[in-house]
Every structure is written in C-alpha cells, then in structure tokens.
Design a protein around this motif. Structure first.
Motif, PDB file in Angstrom:
ATOM      1  N   ASP A  78       0.836  -1.207   0.000  1.00  0.00           N
ATOM      2  CA  ASP A  78       0.000   0.000   0.000  1.00  0.00           C
ATOM      3  C   ASP A  78       0.866   1.251   0.000  1.00  0.00           C
ATOM      4  N   ASN A  79       1.936   1.217   0.787  1.00  0.00           N
ATOM      5  CA  ASN A  79       2.825   2.385   0.830  1.00  0.00           C
ATOM      6  C   ASN A  79       3.499   2.596  -0.521  1.00  0.00           C
ATOM      7  N   LEU A  80       3.889   1.495  -1.159  1.00  0.00           N
ATOM      8  CA  LEU A  80       4.518   1.613  -2.487  1.00  0.00           C
ATOM      9  C   LEU A  80       3.539   2.189  -3.505  1.00  0.00           C
ATOM     10  N   ARG A  81       2.279   1.799  -3.401  1.00  0.00           N
ATOM     11  CA  ARG A  81       1.259   2.348  -4.318  1.00  0.00           C
ATOM     12  C   ARG A  81       1.188   3.862  -4.161  1.00  0.00           C
ATOM     13  N   GLN A  82       1.266   4.317  -2.903  1.00  0.00           N
ATOM     14  CA  GLN A  82       1.218   5.771  -2.658  1.00  0.00           C
ATOM     15  C   GLN A  82       2.447   6.459  -3.250  1.00  0.00           C
ATOM     16  N   ASP A  83       3.609   5.830  -3.103  1.00  0.00           N
ATOM     17  CA  ASP A  83       4.830   6.414  -3.684  1.00  0.00           C
ATOM     18  C   ASP A  83       4.713   6.499  -5.201  1.00  0.00           C
ATOM     19  N   LEU A  84       4.187   5.441  -5.806  1.00  0.00           N
ATOM     20  CA  LEU A  84       4.094   5.422  -7.271  1.00  0.00           C
ATOM     21  C   LEU A  84       3.077   6.449  -7.771  1.00  0.00           C
ATOM     22  N   ALA A  85       2.005   6.633  -7.003  1.00  0.00           N
ATOM     23  CA  ALA A  85       1.019   7.654  -7.377  1.00  0.00           C
ATOM     24  C   ALA A  85       1.661   9.041  -7.275  1.00  0.00           C
ATOM     25  N   TYR A  86       2.525   9.217  -6.275  1.00  0.00           N
ATOM     26  CA  TYR A  86       3.205  10.509  -6.110  1.00  0.00           C
ATOM     27  C   TYR A  86       4.143  10.772  -7.302  1.00  0.00           C
ATOM     28  N   PHE A  87       4.902   9.764  -7.691  1.00  0.00           N
ATOM     29  CA  PHE A  87       5.899   9.971  -8.749  1.00  0.00           C
ATOM     30  C   PHE A  87       5.340   9.877 -10.172  1.00  0.00           C
ATOM     31  N   TYR A  88       4.305   9.051 -10.367  1.00  0.00           N
ATOM     32  CA  TYR A  88       3.819   8.823 -11.745  1.00  0.00           C
ATOM     33  C   TYR A  88       2.392   9.328 -11.964  1.00  0.00           C
ATOM     34  N   GLY A  89       1.744   9.832 -10.935  1.00  0.00           N
ATOM     35  CA  GLY A  89       0.375  10.324 -11.077  1.00  0.00           C
ATOM     36  C   GLY A  89      -0.647   9.250 -10.748  1.00  0.00           C
TER      37      GLY A  89
END
Ligand code: HEM
Length: 242
Positions: A78-89
């Motif tokens: 879940d945390n990685l999903r948030q990071d990816l949303a931050y970096f890739y939209g």
C-alpha cells in the motif's frame, strides 16, 4: 529447540550483504546522490517484488513456518502504491515498466511459494529487515536529496506501527528470536540461508540493471569519481587554470 536461524542468516549472508551495499547505486546513494528517475524505477521494480511476496505470504499464512513470520503490518504494498502515485500520477499503473531483473525476482518468489513455502522466510527476512535497517538511512538521504515533502515518495520505508528507532530495534530483536524458534530442522535452516543469499543476489541484479540509467543521468566519469571518494567535478568540461 532453537535452530539458531537468526545468527545463521546474518553470518551466512554477510558477504552477499557487502556485495549489495557496494553496488554503484548504493555507493552513490550513501554519498548523497539520488537520481529521481532511477529512484522511482527502483520503486516500480520493488512494487512487483512486494506484490508477489505479500500475495505468497498471505496465501501461506496458516503454514506452520510462514505463519510465524507473517505480520500484515509489515506489508509494503500500500505504501509503495502511494509512492508510485506521487511519482507517476494517479494513473501510475499505465506508466510503470519493470525491468527484467525485477520480474525475475518476483518470479522466484512465486516459484518458492509453489514449491517450498517455508523458504518464503528468506525473502521476507531480506526485504523487511533490510527496509528496517539500511533502508531507514537510504530514506533519509533520498528525502533530503530529492527535497520530498514529508510523508511522500518514500513511504516504502515508513513503518507506521514502528515509528521510532527504539521500536524498530525492539521489533528486529523479536523477529530474530522468532527466526531462532521456527519449527524447522537444520537442513531447512540451511536451505533458508541459501535462499536468502539468492534473494540478496536478486537485489544485486536489480541494482545492477538500474546502473545504466544512473550512469546515463550522471555521466560515467562523475559516477566513478563519486564512488572513488573524490568530489564530483563541478563542470564536465572545466577550463584548465594555467
Ligand atoms: C548502502 C546500503 C545499505 C546499508 C548502509 C545497510 C546497512 C545495514 C545495517 C547498518 C544493518 C544492521 C542493522 C541492525 O543490526 O540493526 C543492516 C542489516 C540488514 N540489511 Fe542492510 N544495508 C544496505 C543495503 C541492504 C540491501 C540492498 C539489502 C537487501 C535488500 C539489505 C538487507 C539487510 C538485512 C536483511 C539486514 C538484517 C541483518 C540481520 O540482522 O540479520 N541491506 N543493513
């Protein structure tokens, strides 16, 4: 009876840890140089790795060995999903492309889950203990270097249930004590150490795969001077002073 697995793992993967620590990517990172493109690519690959790992741990949560080291609160996905949303939209899933090395790492975890679930202990140990140890240092450096806002972009390394250094330390001690008391024989303990070495190797391969992009971003000469301990040149073509 104690199987002494914690000690065997630490001792038996010392060399592999040193190799992983000494990859160009890690050496440059520790010196305070983090390239955004490479960092977010690492997260992409780890997303595929954790997706498979956490799926497998979940599927085997009642297995007599896996159940002992299964803590849903360690889950990173879940945390990685948030990071990816931050970096890739928000539509990050449409933009991410893992490297072959990331897919091979995930594939190995899948094979282990199918054929020898007790060896998932090795994969959980390498990633979660790594994130709770050196990962914390890497997070601080990435956050500063990339000027990331608080709680964004490096959530991979945030353990909400273990918010302090002391809590992490206590948890790692507990983790080691559980490893030492797993219901396994010496042969399985050895297989877990062997699998942990393979997991380190898969991390090493992933970091090597990302090295090309690091060198493309910084330039081969700059990377060499950083890892040799020299200061990077301020300008690639500095006029010589007579
Ligand atoms: C520059 C990079 C790294 C640094 C500075 C670093 C640093 C450390 C340190 C200081 C510890 C000891 C922590 C303690 O005993 O509480 C540790 C443990 C550990 N690290 Fe790393 N590490 C790095 C990279 C990695 C990588 C790439 C992995 C694998 C993905 C990894 C996996 C582990 C594991 C599994 C442990 C636990 C060892 C044990 O106590 O059994 N580390 N690391």
């Amino acid at each position: 009876m104690s199987c002494n697995l914690a000690f065997a793992l630490r001792q038996g993967t010392q060399h592999a840890h040193a190799l992983a620590e000494n990859t160009t990517l890690m050496k440059v990172w520790i010196k305070g140089i983090v390239v955004l493109e490479v960092f977010r690519e690492l997260l992409v690959n780890l997303y595929f790795v954790y997706d498979r790992l956490e799926q497998q741990l979940y599927s085997h949560q009642t297995h007599p060995v896996v159940s002992q080291i299964y803590w849903p609160s360690l889950n990173r996905l879940d945390n990685l999903r948030q990071d990816l949303a931050y970096f890739y939209g928000q539509d990050w899933q449409q933009h991410i492309r893992p490297q072959t090395a990331g897919l091979q790492y995930a594939a190995r975890i899948g094979v282990v889950g199918l054929t020898a679930p007790e060896l998932l202990v090795a994969h959980a140990y390498v990633r979660y203990m790594g994130d709770l140890s050196g990962g914390q240092q890497l997070q601080r450096i990435a956050r500063t270097t990339l000027s990331l806002p608080l709680n964004q972009g490096t959530r991979l390394y945030d353990f909400e249930d273990l918010p302090t250094v002391e809590a992490k330390k206590r948890f790692k001690e507990r983790y080691r004590s559980i490893l030492n008391n797993l219901p396994i024989n010496q042969e399985t303990a050895q297989q877990i150490v062997q699998e942990a070495n393979l997991a380190f190797r898969l991390n090493y391969d992933l970091m090597q795969a990302l090295e090309a992009n690091l060198k493309a971003a910084l330039g081969e000469a700059t990377v060499q001077s950083i890892i040799q301990g020299n200061r990077p040149p301020l300008h690639s073509a500095r006029p010589s002073v007579a």
